[in-house]
Motif scaffolding. Sequence first.
Motif, PDB file in Angstrom:
ATOM      1  N   ASP A 115      -4.765   6.018  -1.458  1.00  0.00           N
ATOM      2  CA  ASP A 115      -3.798   4.934  -1.511  1.00  0.00           C
ATOM      3  C   ASP A 115      -3.923   4.122  -2.796  1.00  0.00           C
ATOM      4  OD1 ASP A 115      -3.314   5.834   1.004  1.00  0.00           O
ATOM      5  OD2 ASP A 115      -3.929   4.014   2.044  1.00  0.00           O
ATOM      6  N   ARG A 121       0.854  -1.173   0.000  1.00  0.00           N
ATOM      7  CA  ARG A 121       0.000   0.000   0.000  1.00  0.00           C
ATOM      8  C   ARG A 121       0.903   1.239   0.000  1.00  0.00           C
ATOM      9  NH1 ARG A 121      -5.367   1.528   1.741  1.00  0.00           N
ATOM     10  NH2 ARG A 121      -5.909  -0.640   2.085  1.00  0.00           N
ATOM     11  N   PHE A 169       0.808   5.528  -0.262  1.00  0.00           N
ATOM     12  CA  PHE A 169      -0.012   6.733  -0.199  1.00  0.00           C
ATOM     13  C   PHE A 169       0.393   7.650  -1.341  1.00  0.00           C
ATOM     14  CE2 PHE A 169      -0.671  11.128   1.106  1.00  0.00           C
ATOM     15  CZ  PHE A 169      -2.037  11.092   1.341  1.00  0.00           C
TER      16      PHE A 169
END
Length: 165
Positions: free
Chosen positions: A122, A114, A116
């Motif tokens: 995300d 993941r 950002f």
Amino acid sequence: MTTHHPTTRRLVYGHAQMQDCLAFADANTAAEEGGEIKALAAARTWGEARQVQMTHLWNPAGPDYYEPEDGYADDKPFKINEVSAVAEGDWPPMVTERAFKLLPKDVQAQFGKREFTVHNGDILEIPLAQEAELVAELRQRGYEVTRDDDLINVLDGRSFSPLVG
């Protein structure tokens, strides 16, 4: 323990050039979504843009957002990057965030991470080097997986994105 059940077993995937990683989309709707994105990008006037019918996406140039009386007359030339949602990177939605809904959680954890983004939330970053192993894993689980780089990049708005330098 609740397990996450993806919404489809038919996936299309490819190399998302803007994030330089693999991205996935629902093969049942991806081509239609791509058509909606292309139709809006091809609109020559604000009137045409307003009338583009969206089934899967929302129309960021639609009458809810831009009224003729606010200076967006039907015959005024339309450029998709003048639409604020497009300029801000909110439309079309980033193709690299779809994996969160489409791939099983354990597969997400094994193959991606993941990340950002400053633009709109995300993304699941799946390195291109993981392609063979990831596709094999999905097929073993009964997924129908097809590669289509062009479609993935259409879904990402690559052809007109203001984020493409």
